[in-house]
Design an enzyme around this catalytic site. Structure first.
Site, PDB file in Angstrom:
ATOM      1  N   LEU A   1       0.817  -1.227   0.000  1.00  0.00           N
ATOM      2  CA  LEU A   1       0.000   0.000   0.000  1.00  0.00           C
ATOM      3  C   LEU A   1       0.844   1.268   0.000  1.00  0.00           C
ATOM      4  CD1 LEU A   1      -3.041  -0.468   2.430  1.00  0.00           C
ATOM      5  CD2 LEU A   1      -2.985  -0.592  -0.049  1.00  0.00           C
TER       6      LEU A   1
ATOM      7  N   SER B   1      -3.804  -1.648  11.788  1.00  0.00           N
ATOM      8  CA  SER B   1      -5.131  -1.580  12.415  1.00  0.00           C
ATOM      9  C   SER B   1      -5.120  -1.655  13.937  1.00  0.00           C
ATOM     10  CB  SER B   1      -5.998  -2.723  11.873  1.00  0.00           C
ATOM     11  OG  SER B   1      -5.468  -3.958  12.315  1.00  0.00           O
TER      12      SER B   1
ATOM     13  N   SER C   1     -14.139   2.745   9.883  1.00  0.00           N
ATOM     14  CA  SER C   1     -14.166   2.175  11.244  1.00  0.00           C
ATOM     15  C   SER C   1     -14.948   3.036  12.230  1.00  0.00           C
ATOM     16  CB  SER C   1     -12.715   2.070  11.722  1.00  0.00           C
ATOM     17  OG  SER C   1     -12.661   1.880  13.108  1.00  0.00           O
TER      18      SER C   1
ATOM     19  N   GLU D   1     -13.930   3.668  14.997  1.00  0.00           N
ATOM     20  CA  GLU D   1     -12.935   4.497  15.681  1.00  0.00           C
ATOM     21  C   GLU D   1     -12.973   5.951  15.192  1.00  0.00           C
ATOM     22  OE1 GLU D   1     -10.351   3.910  18.239  1.00  0.00           O
ATOM     23  OE2 GLU D   1     -11.955   2.505  18.615  1.00  0.00           O
TER      24      GLU D   1
ATOM     25  N   TYR E   1      -4.671   6.333  14.388  1.00  0.00           N
ATOM     26  CA  TYR E   1      -5.417   5.354  13.588  1.00  0.00           C
ATOM     27  C   TYR E   1      -6.788   5.929  13.197  1.00  0.00           C
ATOM     28  CZ  TYR E   1      -8.342   1.324  12.501  1.00  0.00           C
ATOM     29  OH  TYR E   1      -9.223   0.465  11.894  1.00  0.00           O
TER      30      TYR E   1
ATOM     31  N   LYS F   1      -8.274   6.864   9.427  1.00  0.00           N
ATOM     32  CA  LYS F   1      -9.504   6.287   8.874  1.00  0.00           C
ATOM     33  C   LYS F   1     -10.480   7.385   8.427  1.00  0.00           C
ATOM     34  CE  LYS F   1      -9.159   1.735   8.974  1.00  0.00           C
ATOM     35  NZ  LYS F   1      -9.342   0.866   7.795  1.00  0.00           N
TER      36      LYS F   1
END
Ligand code: F7E
Length: 301
Positions: free
Chosen positions: A36, A61, A102, A104, A126, A130
Site C-alpha cells: 500500500l 489496524s 471504522s 474508531e 489510527y 480512517k
C-alpha cells in the site's frame, strides 16, 4: 469463494511467510505481492488482475501501535487508500471499491447511538487516518462518478482475531487458565464499552454494499454495547471460572486517549441492504472461548 468469485489476495513481502490463517484455502486463491505504500505495485496489481470488485481491508489496524508509529499508520491506513483509488481510476474507473471504514472515527462520541450522520471525533492516529480515508473514498465517488462504498464497521471479532486485540486476548487466556497453562490475565481499561459483532456477519454486509444499486456509506453494528469487564465475566463464566479471581489491571495497557463508548445504529443497512447481524454478544464470546479451548487442547496433545 462460496459465492463463485475468483479471489485474488494482496500480501506484503516479508522474509518469513505469514500465511497461517489462509493455509486451508491457499491453493484455491491467487496471491499477489504488492504494498500500500508503493503506487506502482498497486497499479500493476490492478492491471494484472482486472478485478470487478476491490475490498480494501488492509491497514495498520492496532490502535496502540498508531501512537508509536503515527506516520507509518498515516502512510498505510490513510494514504494507502488514495493510492488504491488512483490505481483504480487510471486502470478502470468502473471497478467497484469497498473501504473498511471504522467506528474508531467516532472516537469521543458526539451522539449515541452513532449513525451515518454522526460527526467524527477521532482519538488516535489510527482514527484520524480512517477519517481521511473515509473522505477520500467519498470524494472519489462524487468527483469521478466511481462506485466507492464506505462500510463504517464497529468492532468485529472471530476465532481468527489477533491475540493483541482485547477479545481474543481474553478468550485465549480463559482457555489457558482453564487448562492450567496460565494463572493471570493483565488488561488495561475494563470500563471501555464496545459494540462487538461477528466478522462472518460483517463480511456479508461488505459484499451487499457492492451489490447495491448505488455506492453509499453504511454503519454496520449490532446495536448493543458491552464493557470489557462484561466480556471477561461471560468468557470466564462459560468455563466455570470467576473473572475476579484471575483478571488484574496493568497501566501499561492504558492508551494516551481512550474511546469510552461505542454503539452503532445499523437501521440504514437493514432498510437499504436487508442486512442484520445473526450472532449476538454472548454467542460470539462462547464461540471464541470454545475455539481457543480446542486450540489449547490440541497444543497440549
Ligand atoms: O480494544 C480496551 C481498549 O484493541 C478494545 C480494531 O479492529 O476495532 C478495533 O479497535 C477496547 C479498548 O480494539 C486491553 O482500551 C482493555 O477500549 O480490541 P481493541 P479497538 O481499539 O476498539 C475498531 C473498530 C478498529 O477499526 C480497529 O482496527 O479494549 N482494552 N484492556 C484493551 N485492549 C487491548 N488491545 N488490550 C488490553 O489489554
Amino acid at each position: 469463494m462460496e459465492k463463485g468469485y475468483e479471489v485474488y489476495g494482496m500480501y506484503r513481502r516479508s522474509s518469513v511467510e505469514t500465511f497461517g490463517r489462509i493455509d486451508h484455502i491457499k491453493d484455491k486463491i491467487n496471491l499477489i505481492c504488492a504494498d500500500l505504500t508503493d503506487q506502482s505495485s498497486l497499479n500493476e496489481t490492478v492491471k494484472t488482475v482486472g478485478p470487478d470488485e476491490v475490498y480494501n481491508l488492509a491497514a495498520q489496524s492496532f490502535v496502540p501501535a498508531s501512537w508509536t508509529q503515527p506516520t507509518l499508520t498515516g502512510s498505510v491506513t490513510a494514504l494507502g487508500v488514495t493510492r488504491i483509488l488512483e490505481a483504480i481510476r487510471h486502470v478502470n474507473p468502473k471497478i467497484k471499491f469497498y473501504q473498511a471504514s471504522s467506528s474508531e472515527m467516532f472516537g469521543k462520541v458526539l451522539e449515541t447511538p452513532q449513525t451515518e450522520k454522526t460527526p467524527f471525533y477521532p482519538r488516535s492516529p489510527y482514527g484520524v487516518s480512517k477519517v481521511y480515508a473515509f473522505w477520500m473514498t467519498k470524494n472519489y465517488r462524487e468527483s469521478y462518478d466511481m462506485f466507492c462504498a464506505n462500510g463504517i464497521l464497529f468492532n468485529h471479532e472471530s476465532e481468527r482475531r489477533g491475540k493483541q486485540f482485547v477479545t481474543r486476548k481474553i478468550t485465549d487466556s480463559v482457555a489457558r487458565i482453564k487448562l492450567g497453562l496460565q494463572k493471570e490475565l493483565a488488561l488495561g481499561n475494563l470500563d471501555a464499552r464496545r459494540d462487538w459483532g461477528h466478522a462472518r456477519d460483517y463480511v456479508e454486509a461488505m459484499w451487499l454494499m457492492l451489490q447495491h444499486s448505488k455506492s453509499d456509506d453504511f454503519v454496520i453494528a449490532t446495536g448493543e454495547t458491552h464493557s470489557v469487564k462484561e466480556f471477561c465475566e461471560v468468557a470466564f463464566d462459560h468455563v466455570g471460572l470467576n473473572y475476579e479471581d484471575h483478571v488484574k489491571t496493568d497501566p501499561k495497557f492504558l492508551r494516551p486517549a481512550e474511546v469510552d463508548l461505542l454503539v452503532g445504529d445499523p437501521s440504514k443497512a437493514k432498510k437499504d441492504l436487508g442486512w442484520e447481524p445473526k450472532i449476538k454478544f454472548k454467542e460470539l464470546v462462547k464461540i471464541m472461548v470454545d475455539s481457543d479451548l480446542e486450540k489449547c487442547k490440541k497444543e497440549l496433545r
